[in-house]
Design an enzyme around this catalytic site. Sequence first.
Site, PDB file in Angstrom:
ATOM      1  N   ASP A 110       1.802  -1.234   3.442  1.00 58.02           N
ATOM      2  CA  ASP A 110       2.116   0.095   4.025  1.00 58.02           C
ATOM      3  C   ASP A 110       3.599   0.315   4.290  1.00 58.02           C
ATOM      4  O   ASP A 110       3.956   1.149   5.137  1.00 58.02           O
ATOM      5  CB  ASP A 110       1.351   0.312   5.356  1.00 58.02           C
ATOM      6  N   VAL A 111       4.446  -0.408   3.618  1.00 59.28           N
ATOM      7  CA  VAL A 111       5.887  -0.278   3.844  1.00 59.28           C
ATOM      8  C   VAL A 111       6.475   0.850   2.985  1.00 59.28           C
ATOM      9  O   VAL A 111       7.528   1.406   3.310  1.00 59.28           O
ATOM     10  CB  VAL A 111       6.589  -1.634   3.571  1.00 59.28           C
ATOM     11  N   LYS A 161      -0.744  -1.598 -11.893  1.00 59.00           N
ATOM     12  CA  LYS A 161      -1.024  -2.388 -10.691  1.00 59.00           C
ATOM     13  C   LYS A 161      -2.202  -3.289 -11.009  1.00 59.00           C
ATOM     14  O   LYS A 161      -3.210  -2.840 -11.567  1.00 59.00           O
ATOM     15  CB  LYS A 161      -1.332  -1.441  -9.518  1.00 59.00           C
ATOM     16  N   GLU A 200       3.429  -2.174  -9.482  1.00 57.22           N
ATOM     17  CA  GLU A 200       3.338  -2.255  -8.014  1.00 57.22           C
ATOM     18  C   GLU A 200       2.524  -3.462  -7.591  1.00 57.22           C
ATOM     19  O   GLU A 200       1.441  -3.720  -8.127  1.00 57.22           O
ATOM     20  CB  GLU A 200       2.704  -0.971  -7.451  1.00 57.22           C
ATOM     21  N   GLY A 225       0.063  -5.575  -1.132  1.00 57.33           N
ATOM     22  CA  GLY A 225       0.539  -6.150   0.128  1.00 57.33           C
ATOM     23  C   GLY A 225       2.005  -6.532   0.074  1.00 57.33           C
ATOM     24  O   GLY A 225       2.835  -5.787  -0.449  1.00 57.33           O
ATOM     25  N   ASN A 236      13.561   1.749   3.114  1.00 62.10           N
ATOM     26  CA  ASN A 236      12.745   2.957   3.238  1.00 62.10           C
ATOM     27  C   ASN A 236      12.770   3.464   4.684  1.00 62.10           C
ATOM     28  O   ASN A 236      12.853   2.681   5.622  1.00 62.10           O
ATOM     29  CB  ASN A 236      11.307   2.643   2.802  1.00 62.10           C
ATOM     30  N   ASN A 255      13.097   9.555   5.103  1.00 59.64           N
ATOM     31  CA  ASN A 255      11.734  10.060   5.289  1.00 59.64           C
ATOM     32  C   ASN A 255      11.554  11.372   4.530  1.00 59.64           C
ATOM     33  O   ASN A 255      12.427  12.236   4.562  1.00 59.64           O
ATOM     34  CB  ASN A 255      11.436  10.277   6.777  1.00 59.64           C
TER      35      ASN A 255
END
Length: 229
Positions: free
Chosen positions: A13-14, A38, A116, A119, A179, A209
């Site tokens: 979730d980063v 992925k 990608e 985790g 990010n 953001n």
Amino acid sequence: MSKGIFITATGTDVGKTYVTALLVKKLRESGICAGYYKAALSGAEYCNGRLVPGDAQYVCRMAGIEEEPEQLVSYFYETAVSPHLAAVIHKQPIEKEVILQDFRKVKERYDYITVEGSGGIICPLRMDEKKLMLEDVIKMLYLDVLIVAPAGLGTINSTILTVEYARQKGIEVKGIILNGYEPDNVMHKDNKNQIEVLSAVPVIACVENNAEEINIALECLLDVYGEVS
Ligand SMILES: Nc1ncnc2c1ncn2[C@@H]1O[C@H](COP(=O)(O)OP(=O)(O)O)[C@@H](O)[C@H]1O
Ligand SMILES: [Mg+2]
């Protein structure tokens, strides 16, 4: 011959998917045939009775890839747990041959492939006698990595640990992307500097953001992608 890069992060979730979408979008807007792959995704959701790999769907939509997202993900599971556990729960073990075969097909369709991860950098995909860790996938696909890291408090620790683990496994870290970056935030600016000094890896972009574009020169971005044989 196709080129690729692997996007990992300091954790789940980063922002791997968010940043990947911006990268692929930038390449495609520059006229490059850029795609996405992925290996394993957990936490897929049903949409109209069909299980959909959300990360691939998001990247396809944002970057304008006209392909079914299911074609770009080898394994996707409904249960939102580590892939090794999701694979056991759903009785669908991850086979490295399938990953190799699927990636080969993606290579036939795209020149620049952004892969990608699942985790963070330490992610078990299979823990039985055919043990498979995320780093095994990175190496068998001949990829270097970019690390997506949060810009804020705690990121020096988690980013440097991620760089060091990758290095210990013989994986080259080509760059770091911060990010949630705030250009006027003194701590964010200092985090960027300290991470570069402590890791000797460049921060190649900072993403604010809700950013709709990624601020990096096309030549610098292309430089990050390496030949995937
Ligand atoms: N720069 C950003 N601006 C706004 N929302 C973001 C940004 N980065 C990530 N998010 C949001 O945070 C959540 C987690 O990001 P995601 O890219 O899915 O993480 P990961 O792929 O690493 O698990 C998502 O809802 C995503 O839209
Ligand atoms: Mg993701």
